[in-house]
Design a protein around this motif. Sequence first.
Motif, PDB file in Angstrom:
ATOM      1  N   GLY A 103      -3.343   3.596   6.296  1.00  0.00           N
ATOM      2  CA  GLY A 103      -4.089   4.784   5.864  1.00  0.00           C
ATOM      3  C   GLY A 103      -5.266   5.112   6.758  1.00  0.00           C
ATOM      4  O   GLY A 103      -5.833   6.189   6.670  1.00  0.00           O
ATOM      5  N   ASP A 104      -5.659   4.157   7.600  1.00  0.00           N
ATOM      6  CA  ASP A 104      -6.740   4.436   8.554  1.00  0.00           C
ATOM      7  C   ASP A 104      -6.293   5.510   9.545  1.00  0.00           C
ATOM      8  O   ASP A 104      -5.133   5.564   9.931  1.00  0.00           O
ATOM      9  CB  ASP A 104      -7.083   3.174   9.372  1.00  0.00           C
ATOM     10  CG  ASP A 104      -7.955   2.214   8.595  1.00  0.00           C
ATOM     11  OD1 ASP A 104      -8.343   2.562   7.464  1.00  0.00           O
ATOM     12  OD2 ASP A 104      -8.251   1.123   9.128  1.00  0.00           O
ATOM     13  N   ILE A 105      -7.262   6.306   9.948  1.00  0.00           N
ATOM     14  CA  ILE A 105      -6.968   7.267  11.011  1.00  0.00           C
ATOM     15  C   ILE A 105      -7.040   6.502  12.333  1.00  0.00           C
ATOM     16  O   ILE A 105      -8.062   5.902  12.654  1.00  0.00           O
ATOM     17  CB  ILE A 105      -8.012   8.404  11.022  1.00  0.00           C
ATOM     18  CG1 ILE A 105      -8.112   9.065   9.648  1.00  0.00           C
ATOM     19  CG2 ILE A 105      -7.694   9.396  12.126  1.00  0.00           C
ATOM     20  CD1 ILE A 105      -6.888   9.808   9.212  1.00  0.00           C
ATOM     21  N   GLU A 140      -2.459   8.893  10.773  1.00  0.00           N
ATOM     22  CA  GLU A 140      -2.727   7.726   9.929  1.00  0.00           C
ATOM     23  C   GLU A 140      -1.836   6.555  10.302  1.00  0.00           C
ATOM     24  O   GLU A 140      -0.691   6.759  10.696  1.00  0.00           O
ATOM     25  CB  GLU A 140      -2.361   8.061   8.476  1.00  0.00           C
ATOM     26  CG  GLU A 140      -3.406   8.763   7.694  1.00  0.00           C
ATOM     27  CD  GLU A 140      -2.860   9.072   6.307  1.00  0.00           C
ATOM     28  OE1 GLU A 140      -2.656   8.130   5.538  1.00  0.00           O
ATOM     29  OE2 GLU A 140      -2.618  10.256   6.026  1.00  0.00           O
TER      30      GLU A 140
END
Lengths: 428, 210
Positions: A33-35, A49
Amino acid sequence: MATEVTMPKLSDTMTEGKLISWKKSVGEKVERGDIIAEVETDKANMELEAFTSGILLETRIKPGEMAPVGTVIAVIGAVGESATAPPPVSVAPKTAPPSEPPPTWQPPVEPSPETIEAGEVPERIIATPEVEVAEEKPSVAAAAGEKASPLVRRLAREKGIDLARVQGSGPNGRILQEDLDRYEARDAGSEAREEAERPPASPVVGGMQPLSRMRAAIARTVAESWRTAPHFYVTVEIDMGEAERVRQELKESASPVSVNDMIIKACALTLEKFPRANASFAGDRMELHNDINIGVAVALEDGLIVPVIRGCQSLTLKEIALQSRQLVEKGRAGRITETEIGGGTFTVSNMGMYGIDEFAAVIMPSQAAILAVGAVADRPVIRNGHLVAARVLRATLSSDHRLLDGVYAAQFLRELKKVLENPVTMLV
Amino acid sequence: MVIRDLGIIDFQDAWALQERLAAGVAAGTEPETLLLLEHPSVYTIGSGGSEANILDPDVTPVRINRGGDVTWHGPGQLVGYPIVSLDRRRRDLHCYLRFLEELLMAVAADFRVEAWRIPGRTGIWTEQGKLASIGVGVRRWVTMHGFALNVVPDLAPFARINPCGMAGCPVTSLAEEAGGNVPLEEVKARVAARFAGLLEERLTRQENDN
């Protein structure tokens, strides 16, 4: 297990994207979910993501570089894991002239998805399953078990025929001499085909050539289309006499248009009435496109490109002629940009200038149809009971049967014929 | 679709609001929203934009998470920031850009100004130059930033940059094209009237449980 991060497909018409920046550095921890990156297509940026957690092991392109959709641009894996080494760079000669900035080469981890030159493959290309040529050689014992007279056995040996593969028509399946003849006659064709399909056992020295990138891109494009789109073909004859007269008039008034420009304009008018020929097949639905973007196949020395004239529905014949000329020139000079070859919704391929009467073309992936256009030639036609010479062109529509049927294609061609035979409608 | 008229609002304030709404739309706690506004004079540059396109060293642009290069916003220019979920509509950025162009062309036509697309040069154009710029950012398929339509701005600030990264790119406005004053409030009303319908037509919202 290392996870590959690929250039995302942010639009049906996106063929490649530009990496704007990495938001994580190599060696940094990544949570699902991190960019991890920012990617640009056209005037839109997407923050990419991570779909998995781990460590960013490797980034394969730099900010500012382009990569085709589906190309691996980064690898995320567990601590201590290393990214799989990219395979060696192939030495395929580049077909584009050096003036063009070289597209980012990405090691083909998947069946190499880059499609820069041909440009019309928006999808990642899936490897076709290996076709097992299960030509089981019958064992000697089995062959010996066939019922046949010594004469037939001898003949078979001389002709190199494996009796186990021959259907016997005699009593109890006994193989007769005529069965051998029949087998031979039938097999001659298929063996020749097999020969052609099989690569020679040892390469002929000097006869092998690595594929150019364009060749490879074309190979993938057409194979993908051929594999997924069930093609069928409908041909129509069009009397181009009136169109040629209009063309002559335009030429005299210093507005030169080519026959091909008229065909493009006629296709645009026709596609407005036949939206399924301007659609994409998308599994559970068909996507009808608002814009009519017509690609024009342009032959190059070893390959072809398909520059796209966008928004044909709102272009005049003159504007189409102008854009077409510019795009074709740019294409031949190798100065075409990615946006100029992307986003096509229909294609026209014209071999008239090569003296071809008619042919059938392979549909571009994600499109519904392609029009193959032959030469305008003098042909005898019967008009009002009299035999006269007419300027006739044959056009063949290859259609994706998943999207449209024979009658639809026939109606499309009837409309196209109507427009070209009444060319004034193209001038308003 | 909620349409909010923010009047004249500082760039950073509007950006913060966009971020908040975008997070809400992604989470399903905020409705899709179109922000319509004007900014006090400000230069912004897309994340991939090149500083080389700033001709005047006194210009310090705000670098933001959108596509495209450097541009100017200021009074007399109608700015629209649609915060919509492409995830619930159609995951297609090009399609969204073409929708924005179509919207702007239709609004220009409402004022009898014919504007068009130039393939490969996102935005809308007339013979005189660029009438509206587009630059979009997307996170979790929710859009941010959007378009800037020159209604009656002073076009001089564009001379200090290469608008959208194109040297010598001419810029025009609705007022110049229409040959008279075009009230910004009227243009705003036309955008507001057309936006939701056209969006629904081009990028239909998919029905789901909530």
